[in-house]
Design a protein around this motif. Structure first.
Motif, mmCIF file in Angstrom:
data_model
loop_
_atom_site.group_PDB
_atom_site.id
_atom_site.type_symbol
_atom_site.label_atom_id
_atom_site.label_comp_id
_atom_site.label_asym_id
_atom_site.label_seq_id
_atom_site.Cartn_x
_atom_site.Cartn_y
_atom_site.Cartn_z
ATOM 1 N N LEU A 1 -0.062 16.374 23.935
ATOM 2 C CA LEU A 1 0.084 17.635 24.665
ATOM 3 C C LEU A 1 0.412 17.398 26.137
ATOM 4 O O LEU A 1 1.258 18.101 26.715
ATOM 5 N N ALA A 2 -0.226 16.423 26.755
ATOM 6 C CA ALA A 2 0.046 16.134 28.162
ATOM 7 C C ALA A 2 1.472 15.626 28.330
ATOM 8 O O ALA A 2 2.162 15.998 29.293
ATOM 9 N N GLY A 3 1.943 14.807 27.423
ATOM 10 C CA GLY A 3 3.318 14.321 27.491
ATOM 11 C C GLY A 3 4.319 15.449 27.307
ATOM 12 O O GLY A 3 5.352 15.504 27.985
ATOM 13 N N GLY A 4 4.021 16.356 26.391
ATOM 14 C CA GLY A 4 4.898 17.507 26.195
ATOM 15 C C GLY A 4 4.939 18.398 27.406
ATOM 16 O O GLY A 4 6.004 18.901 27.802
ATOM 17 N N GLY B 1 0.827 -1.192 0.000
ATOM 18 C CA GLY B 1 0.000 0.000 0.000
ATOM 19 C C GLY B 1 0.859 1.239 0.000
ATOM 20 O O GLY B 1 2.063 1.196 -0.251
ATOM 21 N N PRO B 2 0.257 2.363 0.289
ATOM 22 C CA PRO B 2 1.042 3.604 0.339
ATOM 23 C C PRO B 2 2.089 3.533 1.448
ATOM 24 O O PRO B 2 1.876 2.938 2.493
ATOM 25 N N LEU B 3 3.240 4.139 1.187
ATOM 26 C CA LEU B 3 4.332 4.067 2.163
ATOM 27 C C LEU B 3 4.018 4.855 3.421
ATOM 28 O O LEU B 3 4.360 4.446 4.520
ATOM 29 N N ASN B 4 3.409 6.000 3.287
ATOM 30 C CA ASN B 4 3.040 6.810 4.439
ATOM 31 C C ASN B 4 1.532 7.026 4.433
ATOM 32 O O ASN B 4 1.045 8.021 3.917
ATOM 33 N N PRO B 5 0.782 6.084 5.011
ATOM 34 C CA PRO B 5 -0.668 6.263 5.010
ATOM 35 C C PRO B 5 -1.069 7.429 5.906
ATOM 36 O O PRO B 5 -0.395 7.747 6.883
ATOM 37 N N ALA B 6 -2.154 8.069 5.561
ATOM 38 C CA ALA B 6 -2.644 9.198 6.344
ATOM 39 C C ALA B 6 -3.226 8.677 7.653
ATOM 40 O O ALA B 6 -4.103 7.827 7.663
ATOM 41 N N VAL B 7 -2.706 9.166 8.765
ATOM 42 C CA VAL B 7 -3.193 8.772 10.080
ATOM 43 C C VAL B 7 -3.793 10.008 10.733
ATOM 44 O O VAL B 7 -3.088 10.977 10.992
ATOM 45 N N PRO B 8 -5.082 9.993 10.976
ATOM 46 C CA PRO B 8 -5.697 11.176 11.572
ATOM 47 C C PRO B 8 -5.322 11.307 13.050
ATOM 48 O O PRO B 8 -5.209 10.327 13.771
ATOM 49 N N LEU B 9 -5.074 12.517 13.489
ATOM 50 C CA LEU B 9 -4.826 12.775 14.899
ATOM 51 C C LEU B 9 -6.155 13.123 15.547
ATOM 52 O O LEU B 9 -6.645 14.235 15.427
ATOM 53 N N ASP B 10 -6.745 12.165 16.207
ATOM 54 C CA ASP B 10 -8.017 12.432 16.857
ATOM 55 C C ASP B 10 -7.792 13.164 18.175
ATOM 56 O O ASP B 10 -6.662 13.426 18.584
ATOM 57 N N GLY B 11 -8.852 13.502 18.857
ATOM 58 C CA GLY B 11 -8.755 14.293 20.072
ATOM 59 C C GLY B 11 -7.982 13.612 21.182
ATOM 60 O O GLY B 11 -7.215 14.247 21.903
ATOM 61 N N GLY B 12 -8.165 12.297 21.336
ATOM 62 C CA GLY B 12 -7.483 11.580 22.402
ATOM 63 C C GLY B 12 -5.984 11.543 22.196
ATOM 64 O O GLY B 12 -5.197 11.733 23.134
#
Length: 76
Positions: free
Chosen positions: A61-64, A44-55
């Motif tokens: 952000l919490a880790g940062g 398949g595609p080498l870099n599939p689109a991965v959505p960043l959902d709210g969780g």
């Protein structure tokens, strides 16, 4: 009286269920005449689109924020 009715009901049900199980599992493990075609090397595609959902965004952000607090503690 109740136990006699229960025994009669269970025996009638088990006889009808045996036929159902036999029909369900008949030919279950038989191999097809022609082999199933499984393509090899399909990529398949080498870099599939991965959505960043709210969780996931909140977790990042919490880790940062936790990392930044630790950085400030060590710097001080």
């Amino acid at each position: 009286m109740f136990s006699a009715l229960l025994t009669l009901a269970l025996s009638a049900t088990s006889q009808s269920m045996e036929g159902t199980f036999d029909e369900t599992f008949q030919g279950m493990f038989e191999m097809p005449e022609q082999p199933i075609y499984i393509p090899e090397g399909v990529q398949g595609p080498l870099n599939p689109a991965v959505p960043l959902d709210g969780g996931l965004t909140a977790l990042l952000l919490a880790g940062g924020a936790a990392g930044y607090r630790q950085y400030k503690k060590k710097k001080a």
